[in-house]
Write a protein that holds these residues in place. Structure first.
Motif, mmCIF file in Angstrom:
data_model
loop_
_atom_site.group_PDB
_atom_site.id
_atom_site.type_symbol
_atom_site.label_atom_id
_atom_site.label_comp_id
_atom_site.label_asym_id
_atom_site.label_seq_id
_atom_site.Cartn_x
_atom_site.Cartn_y
_atom_site.Cartn_z
ATOM 1 N N GLY A 68 0.817 -1.208 0.000
ATOM 2 C CA GLY A 68 0.000 0.000 0.000
ATOM 3 C C GLY A 68 0.851 1.259 0.000
ATOM 4 N N GLN A 69 0.215 2.343 -0.412
ATOM 5 C CA GLN A 69 0.931 3.602 -0.526
ATOM 6 C C GLN A 69 1.284 4.166 0.848
ATOM 7 N N TRP A 70 2.281 5.036 0.815
ATOM 8 C CA TRP A 70 2.737 5.710 2.035
ATOM 9 C C TRP A 70 1.777 6.830 2.398
ATOM 10 N N PRO A 71 1.522 7.145 3.659
ATOM 11 C CA PRO A 71 2.143 6.525 4.842
ATOM 12 C C PRO A 71 1.473 5.215 5.224
ATOM 13 N N TRP A 72 2.277 4.297 5.727
ATOM 14 C CA TRP A 72 1.770 3.029 6.205
ATOM 15 C C TRP A 72 1.206 3.185 7.615
ATOM 16 N N PRO A 73 0.297 2.297 8.004
ATOM 17 C CA PRO A 73 -0.166 2.311 9.407
ATOM 18 C C PRO A 73 1.016 2.113 10.357
ATOM 19 N N ARG A 74 0.968 2.773 11.498
ATOM 20 C CA ARG A 74 2.067 2.666 12.453
ATOM 21 C C ARG A 74 2.193 1.248 13.016
ATOM 22 N N THR A 75 1.107 0.481 12.967
ATOM 23 C CA THR A 75 1.199 -0.913 13.418
ATOM 24 C C THR A 75 2.136 -1.702 12.506
ATOM 25 N N ARG A 76 2.138 -1.368 11.210
ATOM 26 C CA ARG A 76 3.051 -2.056 10.292
ATOM 27 C C ARG A 76 4.498 -1.682 10.598
ATOM 28 N N LEU A 77 4.721 -0.416 10.930
ATOM 29 C CA LEU A 77 6.069 0.012 11.302
ATOM 30 C C LEU A 77 6.477 -0.604 12.633
ATOM 31 N N ALA A 78 5.504 -0.761 13.541
ATOM 32 C CA ALA A 78 5.806 -1.436 14.809
ATOM 33 C C ALA A 78 6.197 -2.884 14.548
ATOM 34 N N GLU A 79 5.494 -3.540 13.620
ATOM 35 C CA GLU A 79 5.843 -4.918 13.273
ATOM 36 C C GLU A 79 7.246 -4.977 12.667
ATOM 37 N N LEU A 80 7.562 -4.008 11.808
ATOM 38 C CA LEU A 80 8.895 -3.955 11.210
ATOM 39 C C LEU A 80 9.961 -3.769 12.286
ATOM 40 N N SER A 81 9.703 -2.858 13.235
ATOM 41 C CA SER A 81 10.650 -2.642 14.328
ATOM 42 C C SER A 81 10.809 -3.887 15.176
ATOM 43 N N ALA A 82 9.709 -4.573 15.426
ATOM 44 C CA ALA A 82 9.777 -5.791 16.238
ATOM 45 C C ALA A 82 10.609 -6.860 15.542
ATOM 46 N N ARG A 83 10.421 -7.021 14.235
ATOM 47 C CA ARG A 83 11.201 -8.008 13.478
ATOM 48 C C ARG A 83 12.695 -7.696 13.576
ATOM 49 N N LEU A 84 13.048 -6.419 13.390
ATOM 50 C CA LEU A 84 14.454 -6.022 13.417
ATOM 51 C C LEU A 84 15.027 -6.147 14.823
ATOM 52 N N THR A 85 14.236 -5.798 15.820
ATOM 53 C CA THR A 85 14.714 -5.922 17.206
ATOM 54 C C THR A 85 14.955 -7.382 17.554
ATOM 55 N N ALA A 86 14.044 -8.231 17.127
ATOM 56 C CA ALA A 86 14.212 -9.663 17.389
ATOM 57 C C ALA A 86 15.452 -10.214 16.695
ATOM 58 N N ALA A 87 15.822 -9.621 15.577
ATOM 59 C CA ALA A 87 17.018 -10.069 14.855
ATOM 60 C C ALA A 87 18.297 -9.614 15.538
ATOM 61 N N GLY A 88 18.200 -8.712 16.522
ATOM 62 C CA GLY A 88 19.370 -8.279 17.260
ATOM 63 C C GLY A 88 20.144 -7.156 16.602
ATOM 64 N N VAL A 89 19.435 -6.261 15.896
ATOM 65 C CA VAL A 89 20.143 -5.151 15.266
ATOM 66 C C VAL A 89 20.656 -4.189 16.334
ATOM 67 N N ALA A 90 21.708 -3.426 15.972
ATOM 68 C CA ALA A 90 22.297 -2.483 16.929
ATOM 69 C C ALA A 90 21.485 -1.208 17.025
ATOM 70 N N ALA A 91 20.887 -0.790 15.928
ATOM 71 C CA ALA A 91 20.072 0.427 15.927
ATOM 72 C C ALA A 91 19.121 0.364 14.752
ATOM 73 N N ILE A 92 17.926 0.896 14.970
ATOM 74 C CA ILE A 92 16.937 1.025 13.902
ATOM 75 C C ILE A 92 16.717 2.522 13.684
ATOM 76 N N THR A 93 17.196 3.023 12.586
ATOM 77 C CA THR A 93 17.143 4.462 12.330
ATOM 78 C C THR A 93 16.083 4.748 11.278
ATOM 79 N N PHE A 94 15.084 5.529 11.661
ATOM 80 C CA PHE A 94 14.007 5.881 10.743
ATOM 81 C C PHE A 94 14.355 7.196 10.051
ATOM 82 N N ASP A 95 14.623 7.122 8.764
ATOM 83 C CA ASP A 95 14.873 8.330 7.971
ATOM 84 C C ASP A 95 13.525 8.897 7.526
ATOM 85 N N VAL A 96 12.663 9.071 8.491
ATOM 86 C CA VAL A 96 11.276 9.496 8.279
ATOM 87 C C VAL A 96 10.886 10.377 9.450
#
Length: 715
Positions: A68-96
C-alpha cells in the motif's frame, strides 16, 4: 638599462599582488571549481566498498505496490521494528518524520466514518496505532528523525543525547536553524535516539558533507548519523572537541571551530562546522533489503544482527532524492554512506592549514613563473609554467588518493598562469603586438568560418559592408520562460546551454555563420563572410537537421519529466548589407536588410500557422523539389506584398500529418471553390486533429476567410 626595463623587475611582484586580489575577489567561483575538482577526484577514486554493519530497509516501489501507498499504518512500522529488534540489530534508524498522528488508527476512523454507536465503541476498544508504535519504540534501539527549518516552529525536538563540549565554545561555527518539524512527543519520549535528518548541501545542491551536529537557536542537536552511532554503541553522550583544544594537545593553533567529534569508541574528524566530508563509493555502500521482504519473512532479517539498520525510501514518489558527485541518490543512502565510511575509518579531511598553504604556494609559484617569463624564451617559460601547473595538480591528486586530504591546486595554478601571461605579454609586447591585435580581433567573432576568413583576409577587419545575396535561419524555443520559472535555474541554464550547443554545432557543420544568440533564440546566416553559391540549399538542409535535433532533444527532456518546448524555425533569403558595424572599440559582424527581418517573422509566424519550420518561396526557387507543403501567401503586418511560404515536412510529424497529396488537393480548392475547401479541410481536421496547418486553415474557413491569402496582424 632603460627605466621601463628596470620596472619589469617588479612586474612579477605586481602580478602576484594583483593575482592575490583576484583570488580573494573570486572566492565564490573558485569554490565552485574546487567542489567540481573534488567531485572529479571522487569519481576517479571512489571509496572502496567494504563490508560494514550498515544496512537499509528500503520502502521501495515494490514495497509500496505490495503493502500500500505511504504513509503506512504505524502498526506495520511497529511490526517492522519488532522483526528487526528480534534479529538483534544495533540500531533502527528511521529516515522518516512522524510529525502527525496515524490517520488509520481506530479512533481516527471512528471520527471519519459514518458508524453507529456500537460500531464506534468497538473501534475505540481497538489498540491505538500510535500507542502500539510508541510501545515498540521503547522496546527497540530506535532512532527517530526531525527536520530543521529556517522558519520558527511551535515546538523544539526532544533529544536523549548529552552534548559535551571540550575546549572553546564553538556554537557560532555550527550551521544554525530557527525551527523544527519534530516527531510526535510520545514517540520522542520513548525512542532511545532522536536526530536531525537535514542536509546542508552546497549552493549547487550537491551533498558533499553530512553534519554530525546542528544548531537550533543556541542549542546543539545531534543528527541522524551521530545518533545512530550513539544508540548502536549505547553511548550516553556525544563529545565535541574544538579545534583549539585539539591544537593545544599537538602544540599547533591554526583555526577555530570544531576539530573532531567522539561518539563511544569512534573518533570522527570534522570540518570546523562539525561536518563529515563524504568519500562516496561508486555504488551504494549499504545493501538494501526491501521492506516487504522483512515483513513477509522473519528469516530475511536474521543476517542483520549487530547492524545499524536505516529505514528509508528510494521510491521516486516520496521525493527523498539528493544530488551527489555520482548523480541522484536517496537521502537514506547518503546517511548509510556516512555511517559505513565512519565505521570503516575512511575519512576525507581538509586540514585547517590547507588554506594558508594554498595561498603561500600560489605566491611562490606566481613569483617564480613571473620572473622566469621575463628572462627565458617564451617556449621555455611556458614549459615551466605548465610544469608548475601539472605538478600542483599531481600533488593535489596524490594527497587525495593516498592520504585522504582535500588540497586545492587551483589558486596556485591560477596565480601561476596569471603571472606567466602578464609577464610574457610585457616581455614580448613589441614583437607580438601584431599577433595580439589579431587575437583581439578574433575574440569579436564566434563562427569558425569567420575566423578562418580573417586569418586569410586581414583587410576585412575594416569597418564597412557590401551587398550580398544571403540566406538566414531564425530559431526560437517555445515556452522556455515558463520552464525557467518551474525548475531550478541552474538546471534550466544547463539544459539551455546543452540545447544551444547542439543547434550551433549543426549550423557550423553546414558552414553557417552565427549572427547572434538572444536568450534561447539563434540567428544563422549563410554566404557571409565567404560567398556560398549553394547558400539556400545549405540553409534548408541546416534547418531540417536543427528541427530533427530539437525534436529529439525535447522528447528526451519530456521523458525525464521536463516540459521542454518545441523549436520554431524560419528560413528566408535575399539581398542584404553584410560587414563590420560598430566602431573602433568593438566590431559587430552581421547582416542588415529586410530579408533578415522577414526570416525572423517567418519563425514567429509558425505559432499562428500551426507549423514548426516555415520556408519562403525564395529559398525553394534555387532547390530541386523538396518535401514541403504550401501554407499560402502570408501578408505580414506593415508589409504591402504577401510572401509565399511553405512548411518543411519532417519525419517527426509523419504520423500526425495529413498525406501530402490529400492536403494539396484541399489547399488548391482554397482558391477554386470555398465550399469544397471547407468540406475537405473539415474532413482532414477530423482525421488528423494534430495537424497544425490543417487546423489553421480549417479555423480560417470557419471564420469566413477565403483564398490562400493569410493576413497576420501580429508581429
Amino acid at each position: 638599462m632603460p627605466r621601463s626595463s628596470r620596472l619589469f623587475r617588479f612586474l612579477p611582484l605586481l602580478a602576484g599582488l594583483l593575482a592575490g586580489a583576484l583570488l580573494l575577489a573570486a572566492e565564490t567561483p573558485l569554490l565552485v571549481l574546487r567542489n567540481a575538482l573534488f567531485d572529479q577526484y571522487q569519481r576517479w577514486a571512489p571509496r572502496p566498498v567494504t563490508e560494514q554493519p550498515v544496512r537499509i530497509v528500503d520502502i521501495d516501489e515494490e514495497s509500496l505496490v505490495r503493502l500500500g501507498q505511504w504513509p503506512w499504518p504505524r502498526t506495520r512500522l511497529a511490526e517492522l521494528s519488532a522483526r528487526l529488534t528480534a534479529a538483534g540489530v544495533a540500531a533502527i534508524t528511521f529516515d522518516v518524520i512522524f510529525a502527525e498522528a496515524d490517520r488509520t488508527s481506530p479512533a481516527a476512523l471512528a471520527r471519519q466514518w459514518q458508524v453507529n454507536d456500537e460500531q464506534r465503541r468497538q473501534l475505540l476498544a481497538l489498540p491505538d496505532h500510535d500507542a502500539v508504535f510508541a510501545g515498540q519504540l521503547a522496546a527497540s534501539p530506535a532512532v527517530l528523525g526531525f527536520a530543521l527549518t529556517s522558519a520558527p516552529g511551535p515546538r523544539q525536538p526532544a533529544t536523549r543525547a548529552a552534548i559535551v563540549n571540550l575546549g572553546e565554545d564553538q556554537r557560532a561555527w555550527v550551521p544554525a536553524f530557527s525551527g523544527a518539524v519534530p516527531s510526535l512527543p510520545q514517540f520522542e519520549a520513548l525512542a532511545p535516539g532522536n536526530g536531525a535528518l537535514s542536509f546542508v548541501p552546497d549552493r549547487d545542491g550537491v551533498v558533499r558533507r553530512v553534519p554530525l551536529v546542528l544548531r537550533l537557536g543556541e542549542r546543539i542537536l545531534p543528527t541522524l548519523v551521530s545518533e545512530s552511532l550513539r544508540v548502536a554503541q549505547a553511548a550516553p553522550a556525544i563529545i565535541l572537541r574544538s579545534a583549539g583544544h585539539q591544537q593545544q594537545l599537538t602544540g599547533h593553533r591554526d583555526r577555530g571551530g570544531l576539530g573532531e567529534i567522539r561518539i563511544g569508541a569512534l573518533t570522527i574528524p570534522t570540518t570546523p562546522q562539525g561536518e563529515l566530508w563524504l568519500h562516496y563509493s561508486e555504488r551504494p555502500a549499504a545493501p538494501a533489503l526491501p521492506a516487504w521482504r522483512v515483513l513477509a519473512d522473519a528469516a530475511e532479517s536474521a543476517a542483520l544482527a549487530g547492524h545499524i539498520v536505516l529505514v528509508g525510501s528510494s521510491a521516486q514518489g516520496l521525493l527523498d532524492l539528493r544530488f551527489t558527485p555520482f548523480g541522484l541518490r536517496p537521502g537514506v543512502a547518503i546517511h548509510a554512506e556516512a555511517l559505513a565510511q565512519i565505521l570503516a575509518g575512511d575519512f576525507l579531511e581538509r586540514p585547517g592549514w590547507s588554506r594558508a598553504a594554498e595561498l603561500l604556494l600560489a605566491a611562490a609559484t606566481c613569483l617564480l613563473a613571473g620572473f622566469l617569463a621575463l628572462r627565458w624564451r617564451a617556449l621555455a617559460a611556458a614549459g615551466l609554467a605548465l610544469t608548475l601547473v601539472l605538478a600542483g595538480a599531481l600533488a593535489s591528486w596524490l594527497a587525495f588518493a593516498r592520504a585522504g586530504l582535500l588540497l586545492d591546486p587551483l589558486p596556485a595554478q591560477a596565480a601561476t598562469l596569471f603571472a606567466f601571461i602578464v609577464c610574457s605579454l610585457a616581455h614580448h609586447f613589441v614583437s607580438e603586438r601584431e599577433q595580439r591585435r589579431i587575437r583581439g580581433a578574433f575574440a569579436r567573432y564566434v563562427s569558425p568560418n569567420r575566423v578562418a576568413h580573417l586569418l586569410a583576409n586581414e583587410a576585412d577587419l575594416a569597418i564597412g559592408g557590401e551587398r550580398r545575396d544571403c540566406s538566414f535561419i531564425f530559431t526560437d524555443l517555445a515556452g522556455f520562460t515558463g520552464l525557467m520559472e518551474g525548475i531550478d535555474p541552474g538546471r534550466a541554464v544547463a539544459l539551455l546551454n546543452d540545447y544551444l550547443d547542439g543547434m550551433i554545432a549543426i549550423a557550423f557543420r553546414h558552414e553557417g555563420t552565427l549572427d547572434r544568440i538572444v536568450g534561447d533564440a539563434v540567428a544563422i546566416m549563410f554566404s557571409a563572410p565567404l560567398a556560398q553559391p549553394d547558400h539556400a540549399a545549405r540553409a534548408f538542409a541546416c534547418a531540417l537537421e536543427m528541427d530533427a535535433f530539437a525534436c529529439a532533444y525535447a522528447q528526451r527532456q519530456r521523458q525525464a519529466g521536463i516540459a521542454f518546448g518545441d523549436t520554431r524555425i524560419g528560413v528566408h533569403r535575399g539581398e542584404v548589407i553584410v560587414g563590420n558595424f560598430g566602431g573602433k572599440t568593438i566590431f559587430d559582424y552581421r547582416a542588415l536588410g529586410d530579408p533578415v527581418n522577414t526570416a525572423a517573422r517567418l519563425e514567429s509566424a509558425n505559432k499562428h500557422l500551426g507549423t514548426r519550420v516555415c520556408v519562403s518561396q525564395a529559398i525553394l526557387d534555387d532547390l530541386p523539389p523538396q518535401a514541403v507543403r504550401p501554407v499560402g501567401r502570408v501578408l505580414f503586418k506593415g508589409k504591402t506584398q504577401p510572401l509565399a511560404i511553405f512548411e518543411a515536412l519532417t519525419p517527426a510529424d509523419a504520423e500526425r500529418r495529413a498525406p501530402v497529396e490529400v492536403y494539396a488537393a484541399a489547399w488548391q480548392s482554397l482558391s477554386d471553390d470555398a465550399d469544397l475547401a471547407t468540406e475537405r479541410f473539415a474532413e482532414l481536421h477530423a482525421a488528423w486533429p494534430e495537424d497544425g496547418l490543417v487546423a489553421m486553415h480549417w479555423r480560417r474557413l470557419q471564420a469566413g476567410e477565403r483564398g490562400d491569402l493569410i493576413v497576420l496582424s501580429a508581429k
